[in-house]
Design an enzyme around this catalytic site. Structure first.
Site, PDB file in Angstrom:
ATOM      1  N   ASP A 143      -7.403  -3.335  14.543  1.00  0.00           N
ATOM      2  CA  ASP A 143      -8.652  -3.543  14.025  1.00  0.00           C
ATOM      3  C   ASP A 143      -8.769  -4.882  13.008  1.00  0.00           C
ATOM      4  O   ASP A 143      -9.755  -5.270  12.558  1.00  0.00           O
ATOM      5  CB  ASP A 143      -9.502  -2.691  13.543  1.00  0.00           C
ATOM      6  N   ASP A 200       0.981  -1.202   0.036  1.00  0.00           N
ATOM      7  CA  ASP A 200       0.106  -0.087  -0.118  1.00  0.00           C
ATOM      8  C   ASP A 200       0.945   1.368   0.015  1.00  0.00           C
ATOM      9  O   ASP A 200       2.138   1.132   0.150  1.00  0.00           O
ATOM     10  CB  ASP A 200      -0.842   0.044   1.020  1.00  0.00           C
ATOM     11  N   HIS A 207      -7.159  -5.305  10.395  1.00  0.00           N
ATOM     12  CA  HIS A 207      -7.007  -4.978   8.712  1.00  0.00           C
ATOM     13  C   HIS A 207      -5.639  -5.226   8.261  1.00  0.00           C
ATOM     14  O   HIS A 207      -4.518  -5.429   8.956  1.00  0.00           O
ATOM     15  CB  HIS A 207      -7.376  -3.418   8.706  1.00  0.00           C
ATOM     16  N   GLU A 265      -9.477  -1.953   5.494  1.00  0.00           N
ATOM     17  CA  GLU A 265     -10.120  -1.485   6.745  1.00  0.00           C
ATOM     18  C   GLU A 265     -11.503  -2.264   6.837  1.00  0.00           C
ATOM     19  O   GLU A 265     -12.029  -2.958   5.919  1.00  0.00           O
ATOM     20  CB  GLU A 265     -10.723  -0.165   6.845  1.00  0.00           C
TER      21      GLU A 265
HETATM   22  C1  GLP Z   1      -0.991   0.169   8.454  1.00  0.00           C
HETATM   23  C2  GLP Z   1      -0.333  -0.832   7.362  1.00  0.00           C
HETATM   24  C3  GLP Z   1      -0.624  -2.134   7.620  1.00  0.00           C
HETATM   25  C4  GLP Z   1      -0.034  -2.540   8.943  1.00  0.00           C
HETATM   26  C5  GLP Z   1      -0.489  -1.692  10.065  1.00  0.00           C
HETATM   27  C6  GLP Z   1      -0.005  -2.004  11.301  1.00  0.00           C
HETATM   28  O1  GLP Z   1      -2.216   0.259   8.547  1.00  0.00           O
HETATM   29  N1  GLP Z   1      -1.173  -0.390   6.065  1.00  0.00           N
HETATM   30  O2  GLP Z   1      -0.067  -3.011   6.490  1.00  0.00           O
HETATM   31  O3  GLP Z   1      -0.023  -3.977   9.069  1.00  0.00           O
HETATM   32  O4  GLP Z   1      -0.325  -0.192   9.767  1.00  0.00           O
HETATM   33  O5  GLP Z   1       1.033  -1.395  11.614  1.00  0.00           O
HETATM   34  P1  GLP Z   1       2.106  -1.746  12.718  1.00  0.00           P
HETATM   35  O6  GLP Z   1       2.978  -2.844  12.150  1.00  0.00           O
HETATM   36  O7  GLP Z   1       3.100  -0.590  12.804  1.00  0.00           O
HETATM   37  O8  GLP Z   1       1.574  -2.038  13.944  1.00  0.00           O
END
Ligand code: GLP
Length: 264
Positions: A141, A72, A143, A148
Site C-alpha cells: 500500500d 521501526d 507505506h 500506513e
Molecule cells: C513492513 C516494514 C516496512 C517494509 C514492509 C515491506 O511493513 N515495516 O519497512 O518495507 O514491511 O516488507 P517486505 O520487504 O517484506 O515486502
C-alpha cells in the site's frame, strides 16, 4: 527522484549494495565523523544485506565507523522473539559485519514510556548529526517504515496502529496467524526519513507495482506515504522489472533512457 530499473531482485539488490558501499567509502568515516545509515527490515532488503556482508567478508567494506538507526519495531514483542526487528537485524546483518553494538540503534517497543522512547530516538538521530543515507522498502500500500496510509507526510517517530492489510501481509512470519501479529509498532515518521541526506528505496515484485506507480507518477499523497519522496532532493528508488507493471510505457522508457549511462 531517480528511478533505477534492474532486471530482477538479485540485480536490484546488487545495485543498492554497490551504491551504499560507494557512499560509505566516499565518506571515509572515522570515530569522530561516522557514517549514519538508516536500516529497514522485511524481505526487500535481504539481498542487499547479503551483498553488503559479502563485501565486508571480501575486505572491500568496513562498518567500524558506521552508526545505524532502524526504521521501526513492533510494540510488546519481546526483543528475543525470532520475528522482532531486533532479531531480524542481528540475524541477517549485524552479527555478520564488524559493526559495534553501541553504534546500533533500534526502537524499543517494550519501553515503559513509548512516547519518551520515540522522542529520545529523534533526539539521538539529531545528536548523531542526522542520517546520511536512509535505506528502505515499501509495503504493497506504499507505506514506508510503518507509516500506513493517512500518516502525515510531516510525521515524526511515534506509535502507529498497523492496518489489517499490513497485519495480513506480515502474518507469514507469525505461523500465518493474524492474531499473533502485533497490532501496533513504533516507527520513524515520514518526516524523519525525509530529513536524511539521501534516501534509497528498494521495490520489487508484482505486488508492489501499484505502490511504485503512485510513488512515481501520481502526486504527493498521504495515502501512499512513499510518494513523499518526490519532495526529497536526493531520493532514489531501485526496482525490478516486475514492479514496473503499472507504470506507463513512456515513464518506463523515460527512466531507462535517462539512467542508461549512470552505472551508479
Ligand atoms: C513492513 C516494514 C516496512 C517494509 C514492509 C515491506 O511493513 N515495516 O519497512 O518495507 O514491511 O516488507 P517486505 O520487504 O517484506 O515486502
Amino acid at each position: 527522484m531517480r528511478l533505477i530499473i534492474e532486471q530482477d531482485y538479485d540485480l536490484m539488490s546488487k545495485w543498492a549494495a554497490n551504491y551504499v558501499a560507494k557512499r560509505i567509502k566516499e565518506a571515509n568515516p572515522t570515530p569522530d565523523k561516522p557514517f549514519k545509515l538508516g536500516c529497514p527490515t522485511g524481505s526487500s532488503p535481504l539481498g542487499l544485506y547479503r551483498e553488503l556482508i559479502r563485501k565486508f567478508e571480501a575486505g572491500e567494506l568496513s562498518f567500524e565507523n558506521v552508526i545505524t538507526f532502524n526504521m521501526d519495531e513492533y510494540v510488546n514483542l519481546p526483543e528475543e522473539h525470532p520475528e522482532s526487528y531486533h532479531s531480524f537485524m542481528w540475524n541477517n546483518f549485524f552479527s555478520k559485519i564488524n559493526i559495534k553494538k553501541e553504534n546500533v540503534h533500534i526502537l524499543n517497543g517494550n519501553a515503559k514510556d513509548l512516547v519518551k522512547e520515540c522522542a529520545d530516538y529523534e533526539a539521538a538521530i539529531v545528536a548523531a548529526g542526522g542520517i546520511d543515507l536512509f535505506m528502505g522498502g515499501i509495503g504493497p500500500d506504499g507505506h514506508i517504515a510503518f507509516n500506513e496510509p493517512g500518516s502525515s507526510i510531516a510525521s515524526r517517530t511515534r506509535q502507529k496502529t498497523l492496518t489489517t492489510d499490513t497485519i495480513i501481509a506480515n502474518c507469514r512470519f507469525f505461523d500465518n496467524n493474524v492474531d499473533l501479529v502485533p497490532k501496533t509498532a513504533l516507527t520513524v515518521g515520514v518526516g524523519t526519513v525525509m530529513d536524511a541526506k539521501e534516501v534509497l528505496i528498494m521495490v520489487n515484485g508484482h505486488n508492489k507495482a501499484r505502490a511504485l506507480q503512485h510513488a512515481v507518477e501520481e502526486g504527493v499523497n498521504h495515502m501512499w506515504t512513499i510518494s513523499a519522496l518526490q519532495l526529497h532532493p536526493h531520493a532514489i528508488i531501485v526496482c525490478d522489472e516486475a514492479a514496473c507493471g503499472e507504470l506507463k510505457v513512456d515513464t518506463y522508457k523515460y527512466f531507462k533512457d535517462i539512467e542508461k549511462d549512470n552505472l551508479l
